[in-house]
Design an enzyme around this catalytic site. Structure first.
Site, short mmCIF file in Angstrom:
data_model
loop_
_atom_site.label_atom_id
_atom_site.label_comp_id
_atom_site.label_asym_id
_atom_site.label_seq_id
_atom_site.Cartn_x
_atom_site.Cartn_y
_atom_site.Cartn_z
N HIS A 140 -37.40 117.97 95.39
CA HIS A 140 -37.22 117.15 96.59
C HIS A 140 -36.21 116.06 96.26
O HIS A 140 -36.54 115.08 95.58
CB HIS A 140 -38.59 116.56 96.99
CG HIS A 140 -38.55 115.63 98.14
ND1 HIS A 140 -39.64 114.84 98.49
CD2 HIS A 140 -37.59 115.36 99.06
CE1 HIS A 140 -39.33 114.13 99.56
NE2 HIS A 140 -38.10 114.42 99.91
N ASP B 287 -45.55 115.80 103.16
CA ASP B 287 -45.47 115.06 101.90
C ASP B 287 -45.69 113.57 102.19
O ASP B 287 -45.02 113.01 103.06
CB ASP B 287 -44.06 115.30 101.32
CG ASP B 287 -43.86 114.70 99.94
OD1 ASP B 287 -44.86 114.38 99.27
OD2 ASP B 287 -42.69 114.58 99.54
N MET C 289 -35.22 110.60 92.83
CA MET C 289 -34.80 109.42 93.61
C MET C 289 -33.66 108.71 92.89
O MET C 289 -33.69 108.61 91.66
CB MET C 289 -35.98 108.45 93.77
CG MET C 289 -37.22 109.09 94.37
SD MET C 289 -38.50 107.85 94.68
CE MET C 289 -39.92 108.90 94.96
N MET D 167 -34.26 112.99 96.94
CA MET D 167 -34.15 111.78 97.77
C MET D 167 -32.96 110.99 97.26
O MET D 167 -33.11 109.90 96.67
CB MET D 167 -35.47 110.98 97.70
CG MET D 167 -36.58 111.63 98.49
SD MET D 167 -38.21 111.04 98.00
CE MET D 167 -38.50 112.10 96.59
N HIS E 193 -44.17 120.14 92.89
CA HIS E 193 -43.25 119.34 93.70
C HIS E 193 -42.63 118.29 92.78
O HIS E 193 -43.34 117.53 92.12
CB HIS E 193 -44.03 118.71 94.85
CG HIS E 193 -43.21 117.95 95.82
ND1 HIS E 193 -42.60 118.54 96.91
CD2 HIS E 193 -42.90 116.64 95.89
CE1 HIS E 193 -41.95 117.61 97.61
NE2 HIS E 193 -42.12 116.45 97.01
N ASP F 296 -40.05 115.20 92.56
CA ASP F 296 -39.34 114.17 93.33
C ASP F 296 -38.18 113.57 92.53
O ASP F 296 -38.38 113.11 91.41
CB ASP F 296 -40.30 113.03 93.69
CG ASP F 296 -41.28 113.42 94.78
OD1 ASP F 296 -40.87 114.08 95.75
OD2 ASP F 296 -42.48 113.06 94.66
N MET G 292 -42.02 114.15 106.20
CA MET G 292 -42.58 113.03 105.43
C MET G 292 -43.60 112.29 106.29
O MET G 292 -43.31 111.93 107.44
CB MET G 292 -41.48 112.04 105.01
CG MET G 292 -40.39 112.59 104.11
SD MET G 292 -40.95 113.18 102.51
CE MET G 292 -41.66 111.70 101.80
N SER H 75 -47.54 117.03 93.39
CA SER H 75 -46.30 116.27 93.21
C SER H 75 -46.43 115.45 91.93
O SER H 75 -47.28 114.56 91.84
CB SER H 75 -46.08 115.35 94.41
OG SER H 75 -45.02 114.45 94.14
C1 DX5 Z 1 -42.53 110.07 97.94
C2 DX5 Z 1 -42.53 111.48 97.42
C3 DX5 Z 1 -43.83 112.17 97.51
C4 DX5 Z 1 -44.91 111.45 96.72
C5 DX5 Z 1 -46.22 111.59 97.44
O1 DX5 Z 1 -41.32 109.69 98.44
O2 DX5 Z 1 -41.60 112.30 98.06
O3 DX5 Z 1 -43.73 113.52 97.05
O4 DX5 Z 1 -45.01 111.98 95.43
O5 DX5 Z 1 -47.16 110.79 96.83
P1 DX5 Z 1 -48.62 110.64 97.44
O6 DX5 Z 1 -49.18 112.03 97.59
O7 DX5 Z 1 -49.34 109.80 96.46
O8 DX5 Z 1 -48.44 109.98 98.77
ZN ZN Z 2 -41.70 114.49 97.60
#
Ligand code: DX5
Ligand code: ZN
Length: 245
Positions: free
Chosen positions: A91, A199, A61, A93, A57, A59, A164, A32
């Site tokens: 992903h 994740d 947000m 969010m 991956h 992310d 999650m 990620s």
């Molecule tokens: C958080 C993300 C994850 C994040 C995980 O909301 O969706 O993908 O990157 O980070 P680690 O592996 O450091 O917990």
């Molecule tokens: Zn993620």
């Protein structure tokens, strides 16, 4: 979904096989990039793939669904241009994930996961069809505090369920073992061809329990990117469950 013949909108997507629907091996490891060095993001992506990552991956947000901002459409387009062979597992969010399905498809996403907390059931079904029609596989994410039963009516319609193991929003949080029961719950209810991705807080220490529970895609940010590049291959091997610390 079985009879659809979607036409990917991004030219590179037509030539790259989807590792989530056609896995070359299992489990898959998805570094990620949320915890990568953003000043050298292309190099960081390449490093994670050369170290054995199967897909990246990505992310996204919006500061509303989760209390942080991360990554966007144009960044993905730049990375895809730099790394045309990379498969991006996006992903989302964000609120209104429906507004961003086509922009992310055009930018080169191969897979789109949206959150169950962002959309009601009927709109989720429509969005799943839209994402498939755009040529991407579809994931449904369930945030840490959300009861897994809320996903029941959608499990049969998605290619991947993202469990999650933290509250979504930040890299570097501690793994919540409650995710193991959620993974077991989903694995009992979906076919073996449905991927279960976990994740949040995932590192080599969690790998064997996660794989035994039924996860087959491990996303990890800090474990992969907050170590030096020459340690990444070892971390990814351990995440695959081949070696344990
Ligand atoms: C958080 C993300 C994850 C994040 C995980 O909301 O969706 O993908 O990157 O980070 P680690 O592996 O450091 O917990
Ligand atoms: Zn993620």
């Amino acid at each position: 979904m079985g009879l659809r013949l979607p036409m990917p909108t991004h030219p590179e997507s037509r030539t790259i096989s989807n590792p989530l629907t056609h896995p070359p091996r299992l489990p898959l490891v998805a570094p990620s990039i949320l915890a990568a060095d953003y000043a050298r993001l292309g190099e960081e992506c390449r490093s994670a793939l050369e170290a054995g990552g199967d897909l990246l991956h990505y992310d996204v947000m919006d500061g509303h669904l989760v209390p942080n901002l991360a990554l966007g459409v144009d960044m993905l387009a730049s990375l895809k241009a730099d790394l045309p062979e990379a498969f991006f597992d996006v992903h989302l969010m964000i609120e209104r994930p429906d507004l961003f399905a086509k922009p992310f498809a055009d930018a080169g996403a191969g897979h789109l996961t949206f959150h169950i907390e962002a959309i009601d059931g009927d709109n989720a079904r429509a969005l799943i069809d839209t994402i498939h029609d755009l040529g991407m596989s579809v994931g449904l994410a369930i945030d840490g505090p959300t009861p897994i039963e809320q996903a029941d009516n959608l499990l049969a319609h998605v290619d991947l369920v993202l469990v999650m193991a933290i509250r979504a929003g930040f890299a570097g949080q501690a793994f919540d073992p409650a995710a193991l029961d959620k993974i077991r719950y989903v694995r009992e209810r979906v076919p073996a061809t449905t991927r279960i991705e976990v994740d949040g807080g995932v590192g080599p220490g969690q790998a064997s329990a996660l794989l035994r529970a039924g996860a087959d895609v491990l996303a990890a940010a800090s474990a992969v990117f907050r170590v030096s590049p020459d340690q990444r291959a070892s971390v990814i091997t351990q995440l695959r469950g081949l070696e344990h610390q």
